[in-house]
Structure formats: structure tokens, C-alpha cells
Design an enzyme around this catalytic site. Structure first.
Site, short mmCIF file in Angstrom:
data_model
loop_
_atom_site.label_atom_id
_atom_site.label_comp_id
_atom_site.label_asym_id
_atom_site.label_seq_id
_atom_site.Cartn_x
_atom_site.Cartn_y
_atom_site.Cartn_z
N GLU A 26 36.00 37.66 2.00
CA GLU A 26 35.10 38.78 1.81
C GLU A 26 33.65 38.31 1.81
OE1 GLU A 26 35.52 40.73 -1.98
OE2 GLU A 26 35.23 38.89 -3.10
N ASN A 28 29.94 39.49 -0.05
CA ASN A 28 29.30 40.31 -1.06
C ASN A 28 27.79 40.14 -0.96
OD1 ASN A 28 31.47 41.48 -2.76
ND2 ASN A 28 32.01 39.34 -3.00
N ARG A 30 25.73 39.96 -3.23
CA ARG A 30 25.31 39.50 -4.55
C ARG A 30 25.93 38.14 -4.79
NH1 ARG A 30 30.00 39.60 -7.12
NH2 ARG A 30 31.51 41.19 -6.64
#
Length: 175
Positions: A26, A28, A30
């Protein structure tokens, strides 16, 4: 670059040591909860780097500049009951003693009297340690966990104390 993303973020991969292949998990926009581990083994302040990039400045380092040293371990101290399938355990914190010392980092924002709510993630703190090697990091984590005291709510400190003394974990074997 391939997707036109500009900003700080993290990309997670799984690495298969047998085949030496990476598998994308994944992305992100952040930092991950585990970012202190990376900071301790690289010496790079990722929050500072993230703010630097967000301000439109280039990173102050290149991939070739990065190297890893030592070993870091992170545990998430949570208001949960390991004896009840790690069920969240909200309540009021009565007393708190946080470990300190060389190569011990605690990221937290709670205090005696804090009411741990039922409606949010039960994570209370991240306890992160560093050592020149895995054995030293484990010894440092054992010391830090022994110093950590949290009363008033059920929590997972005893679980981590048991993990740090379990032969499978100490030997770093696959289960």
C-alpha cells in the site's frame, strides 16, 4: 513519479528473502506508525523531512546516502486485554511511569487521570528501542518494559514482556 504524486508518504512492501522479490502492499500519504524504527536505524528525522518536502523543498539526502545501522524494536502499548483476545479496555489511567535512558523512545500523549475512550483506537504509546545488534535491542526493550508501569486499565505490557523472553522471538525464527 509514475503516478504524479508530490509530497511525503510511505510505501509498504513485503520482501521474500528466499526469492529476493518485493511485493507492493500500500501507499499512504502520511508517515506510518512504525516510522521511529526507520528513524533509529537510519538517523534520519522523517517528520522533519516530511515538513521539508511539504514546504516545496527537495529532500536533504539521496537514496545512496542512506544506510542502516543496528536494530530497532517497536511495541504499541494499548489499552487492551491480552487475556480476552486483545479486546479494547477503556477506562481511566491511575498511575504511569514511562521508561527513559539511552536508546529508549516513548511517543505518547496521555497522563494519570486520562480517560481512555471506547470509540477510538486503543493505542496509548509507542515504545521504541535501538541497539547495535538484535540481542542488545531485545535487552534494552526488556529493561524498558520492566520500567514501564501503567495502572487503572488493562493493557498489553505483560504480553510484550512475555514476547521479549520467548525463545522463538529471541532466536528470530519463523513460526
Amino acid at each position: 513519479a509514475a503516478i504524479g504524486y508530490v509530497g511525503a508518504g510511505t510505501i509498504e512492501f513485503l520482501y521474500d528473502g528466499r526469492t529476493e522479490e518485493f511485493y507492493f502492499l500500500e501507499m499512504n500519504t502520511r508517515l506510518q506508525v512504525e516510522h521511529p524504527v526507520t528513524e533509529l536505524v537510519t538517523g534520519i528525522d522523517l517528520v522533519h523531512a516530511q515538513l521539508h518536502v511539504a514546504a516545496g523543498r527537495p529532500l536533504a539526502f539521496r537514496q545512496e546516502d542512506l544506510s542502516q545501522r543496528g536494530h530497532a524494536i517497536e511495541v504499541r502499548i494499548c489499552a487492551e486485554d491480552p487475556a480476552d483476545n486483545f479486546r479494547p479496555a477503556p477506562g481511566r489511567i491511575h498511575a504511569l511511569r514511562v521508561p527513559t535512558g539511552p536508546w529508549v523512545r516513548v511517543d505518547a500523549a496521555w497522563y494519570p487521570g486520562y480517560e481512555v475512550p471506547i470509540h477510538y483506537d486503543p493505542m496509548l504509546a509507542k515504545l521504541v528501542v535501538w541497539g547495535a545488534d538484535r540481542a542488545t535491542a531485545i535487552a534494552t526493550m526488556r529493561r524498558a518494559l520492566a520500567e514501564f508501569a501503567l495502572t487503572g486499565i488493562r493493557n498489553n505490557l505483560s504480553f510484550f514482556r512475555a514476547v521479549m523472553n520467548h525463545a522463538v522471538f529471541i532466536e528470530g525464527k519463523d513460526v
